[in-house]
Design an enzyme around this catalytic site. Structure first.
Site, mmCIF file in Angstrom:
data_model
loop_
_atom_site.group_PDB
_atom_site.id
_atom_site.type_symbol
_atom_site.label_atom_id
_atom_site.label_comp_id
_atom_site.label_asym_id
_atom_site.label_seq_id
_atom_site.Cartn_x
_atom_site.Cartn_y
_atom_site.Cartn_z
ATOM 1 N N HIS A 194 0.754 -1.179 -0.110
ATOM 2 C CA HIS A 194 0.039 -0.008 -0.007
ATOM 3 C C HIS A 194 0.947 1.377 -0.093
ATOM 4 C CE1 HIS A 194 -4.237 -2.177 1.510
ATOM 5 N NE2 HIS A 194 -3.310 -2.848 0.387
ATOM 6 N N TYR A 244 -2.906 4.289 -3.170
ATOM 7 C CA TYR A 244 -3.069 4.497 -1.493
ATOM 8 C C TYR A 244 -2.034 5.833 -1.447
ATOM 9 C CZ TYR A 244 -5.444 0.316 -0.184
ATOM 10 O OH TYR A 244 -6.347 -0.699 -0.080
#
Length: 421
Positions: A194, A244
């Site tokens: 992420h 992200y």
């Protein structure tokens, strides 16, 4: 071949089942065990899973159980997709950080730390039971935060590889833009779970034609729209960041958005209720279209590919996974867990050479790696001060007043899941 899925009562599971059914030649499962403590959900998901297998002619046997030890006994691989505290805990992760002006999200920032603290002890207990049942079994972790959880597993000596669907999602979208088979698209995927950037996109393997400049020039607007970032940001970076990264690159903007709408957890909880009602329909024998909105796109393809390679059944030669750094990124410790292209086989994942990493990305990677180290220490040993230090180290927080407030909120909202609190 026996596989066990811990968290098999998840509404994600039919996506996984559909992949197992369609790709049975790649991963020839003879027994699939779904294990979950939630009896009502497990019965509904298990029933649909059997109907999906039957419709697609899969000869494998599907077993549902609440007994973890029985589920993992003799398993060749165990997939972890659990959520400690359920959507209620996720809803907390996504809301109380906003009270301090920080992003509320389940995998990064203060909410991500809360999830790690709840999850790591549970996963390590499961892994020990898997090791006792079959020390040769592979553990494939899809449980967030994947990087921290995988690091905990590897530090404890388990045979584990972390998996995320971000990379395969990019692969499929890029292939669509380029009009090629997804199998031809090889990503230069750099960073942490992420927290990644696609610094290269090549056709036909790591030595193939570089097409990232062409991709950005011809399809930059569409890619930027998917990421919800301005097109000039992509042009200035010269790479494609994970969505992200928006939490970092547009933090204050995201906080304001999150304050004005229901949490993602609330949306998912409503969706899950509807999905479970669908799963209870005895006429349903395929994954419903609504499941695509639940998240986890292409998870099944990625999971099948990884399991097949680890078990020697086939699989792609190169896959994006979470595994030990071991010198791949020289500015990180060897025992850091990175998300990267790797050669995957029976002996595990070996990262491909990454090459130099732009300081613009390397600095943030190093910062978040330091946070993850402190987060894992807090998850393993507990204590308010360790939680505070992890929050203070996180680049989305980084101020002592915020870290203090968030520490108190985290402990207050998660006390029932923290043995030391």
């Amino acid at each position: 071949m026996k596989l066990a899925v811990v968290g098999g009562g998840s509404t994600y599971t039919p996506e996984l089942i559909d992949g197992f059914a369609r790709l049975r030649d790649t991963l020839p499962i003879t027994e699939l065990v779904l294990v979950d403590p939630a009896a009502d959900r497990l019965d509904l998901v298990g029933g649909l899973a059997r109907r999906i297998f039957a419709k697609q002619g899969h000869p494998g046997r599907i077993v549902t159980t609440h007994d973890l030890d029985a589920a993992v006994e003799g398993a060749d691989a165990v997939l972890l997709q659990l959520r400690v505290g359920g959507q209620a805990a996720r809803n907390q992760d996504e809301t109380w950080p906003l009270e301090c002006g920080c992003v509320g999200q389940e995998t990064t920032g203060a909410g991500g730390l809360a999830k790690a603290l709840r999850t790591v002890p549970v996963v390590l207990d499961i892994a020990e039971r898997v090791r006792r049942a079959n020390p040769d079994a592979w553990i494939i972790d899809f449980t967030n935060p994947v990087g921290i959880v995988t690091r905990a597993l590897l530090r404890a000596g388990h045979k584990a590889v972390g998996l995320c669907n971000v990379a395969i999602g990019f692969q499929r979208k890029f292939a669509g833009h380029l009009g090629v088979d997804p199998a031809r698209v090889h990503l230069g995927h750099v960073g942490l779970n992420h927290l990644t950037w696609e610094t290269s996109v090549r056709l036909d393997g790591p030595g193939g034609e570089e097409v990232l400049p062409r991709l950005l020039a011809g399809h930059g607007d569409a890619i930027a729209a998917d990421l919800r970032l301005p097109r000039p940001v992509l042009d200035r970076l010269g790479v494609v960041p994970s969505y992200y990264l928006r939490y970092f690159y547009a933090h204050d903007e995201v906080v304001e958005e999150l304050r004005t709408k229901p949490s993602r957890a609330a949306e998912v909880a409503a969706m899950e209720k509807e999905l479970l009602e669908m799963y209870g329909d005895p006429a349903l024998d395929e994954k419903p279209g609504l499941l695509a909105k639940r998240g986890g796109a292409f998870y099944s393809e990625a999971a099948v590919d990884l399991a097949a390679s680890l078990l020697g059944a086939g699989g792609s030669p190169y896959q994006v996974v979470n595994t030990l750094n071991n010198g791949t990124l020289p500015f990180l410790p060897d025992d850091a867990v990175i998300e990267t292209q790797a050669a995957v086989g029976r002996d595990g994942a070996v990262p491909l050479p990454a090459g130099p990493v732009d300081p613009l990305f390397a600095g943030l990677i190093a910062n978040v790696t330091a946070y993850e180290d402190l987060a894992l220490d807090a998850a393993l040993r507990g204590g308010r001060e360790r939680v505070f230090k992890a929050l203070l180290a996180h680049p989305l927080i980084g101020q002592y007043a915020y870290a203090d407030q968030l520490t108190d909120r985290l402990i207050a909202h998660n006390g029932e899941h923290l043995a030391w609190a």
